[in-house]
Design a protein around this motif. Structure first.
Motif, mmCIF file in Angstrom:
data_model
loop_
_atom_site.group_PDB
_atom_site.id
_atom_site.type_symbol
_atom_site.label_atom_id
_atom_site.label_comp_id
_atom_site.label_asym_id
_atom_site.label_seq_id
_atom_site.Cartn_x
_atom_site.Cartn_y
_atom_site.Cartn_z
ATOM 1 N N SER A 76 3.396 8.403 67.479
ATOM 2 C CA SER A 76 3.201 9.714 68.118
ATOM 3 C C SER A 76 2.300 9.650 69.344
ATOM 4 C CB SER A 76 2.621 10.703 67.101
ATOM 5 O OG SER A 76 3.501 10.848 66.006
ATOM 6 N N LEU A 77 1.158 9.006 69.220
ATOM 7 C CA LEU A 77 0.184 9.044 70.307
ATOM 8 C C LEU A 77 0.497 8.066 71.426
ATOM 9 C CD1 LEU A 77 -3.168 9.439 68.328
ATOM 10 C CD2 LEU A 77 -1.685 11.185 69.301
ATOM 11 N N LEU A 78 1.269 7.051 71.138
ATOM 12 C CA LEU A 78 1.638 6.089 72.183
ATOM 13 C C LEU A 78 3.157 6.044 72.292
ATOM 14 C CD1 LEU A 78 -0.885 3.172 71.558
ATOM 15 C CD2 LEU A 78 -0.892 4.827 73.412
ATOM 16 N N PRO A 79 3.747 7.058 72.902
ATOM 17 C CA PRO A 79 5.215 7.088 72.991
ATOM 18 C C PRO A 79 5.792 6.053 73.940
ATOM 19 C CG PRO A 79 4.268 8.900 74.243
ATOM 20 C CD PRO A 79 3.113 8.227 73.535
ATOM 21 N N THR A 80 4.933 5.361 74.701
ATOM 22 C CA THR A 80 5.445 4.365 75.644
ATOM 23 C C THR A 80 5.768 3.033 74.976
ATOM 24 O OG1 THR A 80 3.144 3.844 76.186
ATOM 25 C CG2 THR A 80 4.286 5.372 77.630
ATOM 26 N N TYR A 81 5.484 2.906 73.682
ATOM 27 C CA TYR A 81 5.918 1.705 72.973
ATOM 28 C C TYR A 81 7.442 1.639 72.970
ATOM 29 C CZ TYR A 81 1.390 0.279 71.009
ATOM 30 O OH TYR A 81 0.115 -0.182 70.839
ATOM 31 N N PRO A 82 8.021 0.447 72.975
ATOM 32 C CA PRO A 82 9.493 0.347 72.897
ATOM 33 C C PRO A 82 10.014 0.918 71.584
ATOM 34 C CG PRO A 82 8.516 -1.729 73.610
ATOM 35 C CD PRO A 82 7.378 -0.861 73.166
ATOM 36 N N ARG A 83 11.229 1.385 71.622
ATOM 37 C CA ARG A 83 11.817 2.013 70.437
ATOM 38 C C ARG A 83 12.009 0.996 69.323
ATOM 39 N NH1 ARG A 83 16.875 5.671 71.895
ATOM 40 N NH2 ARG A 83 16.566 6.134 69.674
ATOM 41 N N TRP A 84 12.391 -0.211 69.670
ATOM 42 C CA TRP A 84 12.566 -1.229 68.631
ATOM 43 C C TRP A 84 11.250 -1.517 67.925
ATOM 44 C CZ3 TRP A 84 9.561 -5.499 68.911
ATOM 45 C CH2 TRP A 84 9.042 -5.873 70.166
ATOM 46 N N PHE A 85 10.134 -1.449 68.666
ATOM 47 C CA PHE A 85 8.840 -1.705 68.046
ATOM 48 C C PHE A 85 8.460 -0.572 67.093
ATOM 49 C CE2 PHE A 85 4.179 -1.295 68.093
ATOM 50 C CZ PHE A 85 3.844 -2.535 67.561
ATOM 51 N N LYS A 86 8.791 0.669 67.455
ATOM 52 C CA LYS A 86 8.501 1.790 66.572
ATOM 53 C C LYS A 86 9.290 1.690 65.272
ATOM 54 C CE LYS A 86 7.274 5.064 70.215
ATOM 55 N NZ LYS A 86 7.555 6.390 70.809
ATOM 56 N N VAL A 87 10.566 1.318 65.374
ATOM 57 C CA VAL A 87 11.367 1.143 64.165
ATOM 58 C C VAL A 87 10.811 0.017 63.318
ATOM 59 C CG1 VAL A 87 13.674 0.571 63.315
ATOM 60 C CG2 VAL A 87 13.417 2.083 65.276
ATOM 61 N N LEU A 88 10.393 -1.055 63.962
ATOM 62 C CA LEU A 88 9.802 -2.180 63.236
ATOM 63 C C LEU A 88 8.504 -1.779 62.553
ATOM 64 C CD1 LEU A 88 10.390 -5.184 62.726
ATOM 65 C CD2 LEU A 88 8.966 -5.704 64.716
ATOM 66 N N ARG A 89 7.724 -0.935 63.190
ATOM 67 C CA ARG A 89 6.480 -0.468 62.587
ATOM 68 C C ARG A 89 6.746 0.419 61.383
ATOM 69 N NH1 ARG A 89 2.873 -0.531 61.511
ATOM 70 N NH2 ARG A 89 1.375 0.938 62.395
ATOM 71 N N VAL A 90 7.760 1.257 61.470
ATOM 72 C CA VAL A 90 8.084 2.131 60.333
ATOM 73 C C VAL A 90 8.539 1.297 59.139
ATOM 74 C CG1 VAL A 90 9.666 3.916 59.521
ATOM 75 C CG2 VAL A 90 8.623 4.121 61.780
ATOM 76 N N VAL A 91 9.417 0.333 59.375
ATOM 77 C CA VAL A 91 9.911 -0.513 58.282
ATOM 78 C C VAL A 91 8.771 -1.314 57.668
ATOM 79 C CG1 VAL A 91 11.447 -2.426 57.729
ATOM 80 C CG2 VAL A 91 12.227 -0.612 59.247
ATOM 81 N N GLY A 92 7.929 -1.898 58.497
ATOM 82 C CA GLY A 92 6.812 -2.684 57.973
ATOM 83 C C GLY A 92 5.823 -1.844 57.183
ATOM 84 N N THR A 93 5.532 -0.651 57.667
ATOM 85 C CA THR A 93 4.590 0.218 56.956
ATOM 86 C C THR A 93 5.142 0.643 55.602
ATOM 87 O OG1 THR A 93 3.712 1.026 59.060
ATOM 88 C CG2 THR A 93 3.275 2.352 57.109
#
Length: 259
Positions: A212-229
């Protein structure tokens, strides 16, 4: 006087001149059959009337608009999504997420998946052996604290370069420090349950910052973060479930021994 009044009415109300004719008998029937109908007569009168259309107070369009506004005041009807539409939407989200994971850089994908092995292996090994090991649970909490600290420091590395879209302001840098503090607090608890719960909170906060706070992260990284969490949280909860099951068995065995 009557003739002047007639010409005045014709000039004001009609664009086209017309003549009054006396039509009777068969001629009237023939004229009504081939020349005009009531609908065409109404359209002709509406088209050629000029006085009513020029006067704003007697404009029929405004009158009909007011009537329509008065009658059409019901609430809008929202179409409910069917089960098939919701399933299609969910499957579309899953397909896009899997595509983003496949399109992510291979080193980031493989290293992230390999970093989840210590989380998954601890509850899996205890479940296979059927025994709870406090040492393994503490090792899992310790590794989780290190992972949360790494996720916090990663935002510092993202905000410090000069050409980075994230600025090194109080928001980005201070939020990066909160999650390592929570991880350090998790290691101070004597009970593994409290430490694991603190880590779950820290992982949720870190995920909120990255998505949410860093929307400039790549989309693939956000998906990877959700799966890992999700995998890390489920592994910690599985360890807590095994701990609670083991303590319940010990308490039941002690009661039977006393009896």
């Amino acid at each position: 006087d009557k003739a002047n009044m007639f010409h005045l009415i014709r000039r004001c109300c009609f664009h086209k001149p017309f003549k009054l004719q006396k039509v009777t008998g068969p001629r009237l029937l023939l004229y009504g059959k081939y020349k005009t109908t009531w609908a065409s007569l109404g359209i002709w009168l509406q088209r050629d009337m000029c006085l009513l259309s020029r006067s704003p107070s007697l404009n029929p369009a405004s009158v009909y608009a007011i009537k329509l506004q008065a009658f059409h005041t019901s609430l809008p009807i929202f179409k409910k999504k069917t089960t098939r539409e919701s399933e299609t939407k969910d499957s579309g989200i899953l397909q896009r997420s899997m595509k983003l994971l496949k399109d992510s850089p291979k080193p980031a994908l493989y290293l992230s998946l390999a970093g989840l092995i210590p989380f998954v292996s601890v509850p899996l090994s205890m479940a296979i052996q059927g025994t709870y090991y406090p040492e393994l649970a503490f090792a899992q909490v310790t590794y989780g604290a290190v992972t949360v600290s790494f996720l916090g420091g990663m935002r510092w590395g993202f905000a410090l370069p000069e050409n980075s879209p994230a600025k090194p302001d109080w928001m980005n840098l201070a939020n990066s420090v909160i999650t390592p503090l929570l991880a350090w607090q998790a290691l101070l608890f004597k009970d593994i349950t409290q430490g694991a719960i603190m880590l779950v909170m820290a992982l949720g906060i870190a995920l909120h910052y990255d998505v949410s706070l860093l929307p400039t992260y790549p989309r693939w990284f956000k998906v990877l973060r959700v799966v890992g969490t999700v995998v890390m949280v489920l592994s910690l909860l599985a360890t807590l479930a095994l701990k609670a099951f083991s303590e319940e068995q010990l308490s039941n065995g002690g009661n039977k021994w006393q009896n």
